[in-house]
Write an enzyme that holds these catalytic residues in place. Structure first.
Site, PDB file in Angstrom:
ATOM      1  N   HIS A  98     -42.193  11.571  -7.513  1.00 34.74           N
ATOM      2  CA  HIS A  98     -43.467  12.576  -7.196  1.00 34.74           C
ATOM      3  C   HIS A  98     -44.248  12.489  -8.730  1.00 34.74           C
ATOM      4  O   HIS A  98     -44.985  12.634  -8.852  1.00 34.74           O
ATOM      5  CB  HIS A  98     -43.035  13.236  -6.487  1.00 34.74           C
ATOM      6  CG  HIS A  98     -45.330  13.525  -6.430  1.00 34.74           C
ATOM      7  ND1 HIS A  98     -46.032  12.955  -6.327  1.00 34.74           N
ATOM      8  CD2 HIS A  98     -45.673  15.022  -5.116  1.00 34.74           C
ATOM      9  CE1 HIS A  98     -46.954  13.835  -6.092  1.00 34.74           C
ATOM     10  NE2 HIS A  98     -46.540  15.230  -5.482  1.00 34.74           N
ATOM     11  N   TYR A 111     -52.683  25.517  -0.625  1.00 38.20           N
ATOM     12  CA  TYR A 111     -52.766  25.152  -1.260  1.00 38.20           C
ATOM     13  C   TYR A 111     -53.102  23.886  -0.632  1.00 38.20           C
ATOM     14  O   TYR A 111     -52.602  23.450   0.333  1.00 38.20           O
ATOM     15  CB  TYR A 111     -52.046  24.854  -2.378  1.00 38.20           C
ATOM     16  CG  TYR A 111     -51.167  23.197  -2.950  1.00 38.20           C
ATOM     17  CD1 TYR A 111     -52.027  23.895  -4.146  1.00 38.20           C
ATOM     18  CD2 TYR A 111     -51.453  22.417  -2.587  1.00 38.20           C
ATOM     19  CE1 TYR A 111     -52.238  23.066  -5.701  1.00 38.20           C
ATOM     20  CE2 TYR A 111     -50.896  21.253  -3.602  1.00 38.20           C
ATOM     21  CZ  TYR A 111     -51.668  21.517  -4.917  1.00 38.20           C
ATOM     22  OH  TYR A 111     -52.052  20.099  -5.319  1.00 38.20           O
ATOM     23  N   THR A 164     -54.597  15.475  -9.988  1.00 41.50           N
ATOM     24  CA  THR A 164     -54.751  16.859  -8.911  1.00 41.50           C
ATOM     25  C   THR A 164     -55.516  18.153  -9.483  1.00 41.50           C
ATOM     26  O   THR A 164     -55.128  18.925 -10.309  1.00 41.50           O
ATOM     27  CB  THR A 164     -54.081  16.867  -8.004  1.00 41.50           C
ATOM     28  OG1 THR A 164     -53.071  17.568  -8.905  1.00 41.50           O
ATOM     29  CG2 THR A 164     -53.422  15.424  -7.238  1.00 41.50           C
TER      30      THR A 164
END
Length: 814
Positions: free
Chosen positions: A351, A482, A495
């Site tokens: 990621h 979140y 993001t």
């Protein structure tokens, strides 16, 4: 194992295309399609400090008592008067020469994360089944996915991949080259990301054994047809099956990627201590530089929960003391395409360099291409997804392929005593980690995007409020939540953090659990959703508070590091595989990569460091007041970590919980269904999902009570015309004759087994009242009220004020 690597692993740096990220062009003079809008993208704005502090207070207020919030307000005021303005100016000076003010700090937060990446960082996608029946077995499905993935790589490298757009606005394509040919390499001082954009081979793992073969030539053209790939994979499966289970377990090197990163770094040093040309070093290099990893699993999961677990962390199955589960059939430092024996397939991805939206594009294009290639076998004029395609390998001159190896080669490791011991302990620790987590899936078929929008709600906000209501319904409180908002409309955008909990959301969950009219509940829901939409829009513009405050925190850490170490810092970033940074900074130069400020930068949310308990603070004589205040850790200890990522090509999406007492919630909102994968460390996961399902059912019941049922966007005009007529008549001589027969109502079965009928107010659950319908008590109370027994009971109590409380027990007979 071949004696040396062939040219497919060469380190020659390609010429740079002026419009693409460094190292991706092929030296051709052509206009880039993929990166056509890169030069026009604006930089992510640095928000106004006062606005950020105001939004920060708005985000933490619902999580506070009045006394706690008063302390936080005082801390924020002190920060604005003292350290804040100076840190803001330092950040602006730092960002002046960067493509993004948050980018390097973002990478540092990932690359200095020491805990295992499995279940903590790597998310997964579960693809829908291939609609072609012949491909729903392991070898044929895997071969199809490999060929389509190679076509995607070709389009990307030739810069023919159309750029992403949202409502006509182009998005940054900078992440795409990091999907493939990229590996996370552990070192004793943090990890680095290594990319080799000349790679042309894939690595296959089957029963924990490693194989590789070339799939592209030097021009990135595909050199194997689907049938050839299937033959290779069948040979791999047969060879792996001939390996005794105990021998396979002793050489399951992939399990080392699940270790603590510093432990894994020391083990890599053991693997490579005989030099860069040693057998183990070459095996590692083949894996690190592969386009991607293909995992062929020897299981056939059937339920959504089983599939999710297998795609996220593999299975833990021990027989006679030997691990035979799929958890060792992985290499978590790279993108992995996982295919099971029954043809179910998914993706598990590293990621650091890519977000879910980026990998989703690859998954969607690959899935679409598999369907279109099948369509072309029926109709040669069927369209193609790509601007150009590879020459037919079966019609090419053999000499045109160059130096390629299309036959699978098995990697054979040189085992050392230290490695054998390390493999054993790594596997047992991984088994413990898997056992500490659980997964539940809700594939709610009652309704989806169409129904939600017909009621005037944002689908994402609607589902976010469902999470809030379900959690409040179980625990009677709200917690830090979140959700990532994509900021890829900016250069090198990643993001921003949406903080779902707001004053409006708290008001909604309280009203929902009170005995108030349905209109009051729905009005509160509407206000909460509107507030969530407003926050989301601000975050998408880069005007949220989390990334800005984190950057200020990192600037402070960096300043502290310079004061205590004399300015010494370490460059952390992305390498092209030859020790040179490949352009993960604004100008591609190594000097532009800023080192992590004093050790680890930790950031607790699914968009970055999962599992962290908050920002790690460096002891200092003076820490800025806002970072000392308890609200800072409370906000960044995420209990509900959520992410909305998906489209029709995916069945499920998920990730592990980001805190010890939290839930990880990956969800996909489809036209007529909602798919949710929930993970936690055994925190009543199933009960939470059952509560969520019951909420979905009850809120639909309330909406139908308060609003006229609107036609779904998918409803046909013929049905609308039919619903406007009292009945259907047949024309006959002398008049019309009513059509005989009783109309059968349309029924949609939901996940709980209840029916969804639009006739009247019946909702399949019957009598949910008081806002507690998604508790067990709500349903029984509703039936009691509807039957009239409640009134009779009250009249009886008036006549007999003294009641016998409890159930009479039967006396024993002697």
């Amino acid at each position: 194992m071949p004696k040396s690597l062939d040219e497919s692993l060469s380190r020659q740096k390609p010429e740079v295309s002026p419009q693409s990220p460094k190292g991706l062009g092929h030296g051709k003079k052509h206009t880039s399609i993929t990166y056509a809008h890169q030069s026009a993208l604006q930089k992510l704005p640095i928000p106004d400090l006062l606005d950020t502090c105001r939004k920060y207070l708005d985000a933490v207020r619902p999580l506070h008592t009045p006394r706690e919030h008063g302390e936080t307000v005082a801390a924020v005021k002190e920060f604005l008067k003292t350290d804040g303005p100076d840190l803001q100016e330092r950040l602006k000076r730092y960002a002046a020469t960067k493509a993004s003010y948050i980018e390097q700090f973002w990478y540092d937060s990932y690359l200095h994360y020491d805990n295992p990446v499995v279940l903590n960082l790597n998310p997964f996608f579960l693809l829908e089944d291939d609609p072609t029946p012949a491909r729903n077995n392991q070898v044929t499905r895997a071969a199809s996915l490999v060929v389509s993935s190679c076509a995607f790589v070709r389009a990307l490298r030739k810069e023919e991949l159309p750029p992403d757009k949202v409502r006509g606005t182009p998005l940054c394509m900078y992440q795409y080259p990091r999907i493939v040919s990229t590996a996370r390499i552990p070192t004793t001082d943090g990890c680095v990301m290594q990319s080799d954009h000349t790679s042309k081979h894939i690595v296959v793992i089957c029963r924990s054994q490693f194989y590789w073969f070339d799939v592209l030539d030097e021009n990135s053209d595909v050199i194997l047809i689907e049938k050839d790939v299937a033959h290779n994979l069948q040979a791999v499966v047969e060879d792996a099956q001939n390996t005794p289970i105990l021998e396979a377990a002793k050489s399951a090197m992939g399990v080392l990627t699940t270790e603590n990163r510093r432990v894994w770094a020391s083990l890599r040093e053991v693997l490579t201590r005989d030099g860069p040309n040693s057998n183990n070093s070459e095996c590692l290099r083949i894996i690190d530089t592969a386009l991607f990893i293909l995992c062929l699993d020897s299981v056939s999961p059937t339920t959504g929960s089983e599939m999710s677990m297998n795609m996220l962390c593999g299975t833990n199955v021990v027989e006679k003391g030997v691990q035979i589960g799929t958890c060792t059939n992985r290499w978590y430092d790279k993108l992995q395409i996982i295919v099971c024996e029954n043809g179910s397939a998914g993706i598990n991805f590293e990621h650091t360099g890519v977000d879910g939206h980026t990998v989703l594009r690859m998954a969607s294009d690959v899935y679409t291409d598999t369907i279109l290639r099948f369509a072309r076998t029926i109709n040669g004029n069927a369209p193609s997804l790509w601007a150009s395609t590879s020459p037919d390998p079966s019609k090419r001159d053999p000499a045109s392929f160059g130096n390629v190896n299309t036959v699978p080669h098995r990697l054979e490791w040189t085992m050392l005593p230290e490695l054998s011991t390390a493999l054993r302990f790594a596997e047992t620790r991984l088994a413990d980690l898997i056992q500490q987590n659980e997964f539940q899936v809700l594939e709610f078929a009652g309704y989806g995007k169409n129904f939600i929008t017909s009621m005037g709600f944002s689908p994402d906000a609607f589902v976010q409020m469902a999470f809030q209501a379900a959690y409040y319904g179980l625990y009677g409180r709200v917690e830090s939540t979140y959700e990532p908002a994509m900021t890829k409309m900016f250069l090198h955008g990643r993001t921003e953090a949406i903080r779902t909990v707001s004053d409006a959301s708290v008001e909604f969950v309280r009203k929902f659990c009170e005995d108030v009219p349905a209109t009051t509940k729905i009005d509160a829901l509407r206000k909460a959703c509107e507030r969530h939409v407003a926050i989301t829009k601000e975050c998408a513009k880069g005007l949220g508070q989390d990334r800005h405050l984190y950057a200020l925190f990192c600037i402070w850490q960096r300043q502290l590091d310079e004061e205590t170490t004399g300015g010494a810092k370490r460059d952390v970033g992305f390498s092209n595989g030859s020790g040179q940074f490949d352009g993960y900074s604004s100008n591609g130069d190594m000097d532009d990569i800023v080192g992590s400020p004093s050790g680890r930068s930790t950031y607790s949310d699914e968009g970055s460091i999962a599992g962290s308990s908050g920002y790690k603070q460096v002891p200092s004589a003076h820490t800025p007041a806002i970072f000392q205040d308890a609200a800072w850790n409370k906000l960044n200890t995420t209990i509900l970590s959520t992410s909305n990522c998906g489209n029709p090509s995916l069945r499920l999406f998920g990730f592990g919980p980001t805190s010890a007492d939290g839930f990880g919630l990956g969800y996909i909102i489809k036209d007529d269904s909602i798919s949710i994968c929930c993970s936690s460390k055994h925190r009543q996961t199933k009960r939470f999902m059952d509560t969520l399902q019951n909420y979905f059912i009850e809120i639909r019941h309330l909406l139908r009570q308060t609003q006229r049922r609107q036609a779904s966007p998918s409803t046909t005009r013929a049905r609308e015309a039919h619903s406007e007529r009292k009945g259907y008549s047949l024309p006959i001589a002398g008049g019309v004759k009513p059509r005989s027969g009783r109309a059968v109502s349309s029924v949609v079965t939901n996940m709980s087994g209840a029916s969804d009928s639009s006739n009247g107010d019946s909702d399949g659950e019957g009598g949910m009242v008081g806002g507690y319908g998604y508790f067990d008590a709500g349903k029984s109370l509703g039936h009691l009220l509807s039957s009239g027994k409640h009134h009779e009971k009250m009249e009886l109590e008036k006549k007999n004020p003294r009641r016998a409380i409890g159930r009479a027990i039967r006396l024993a007979e002697y």
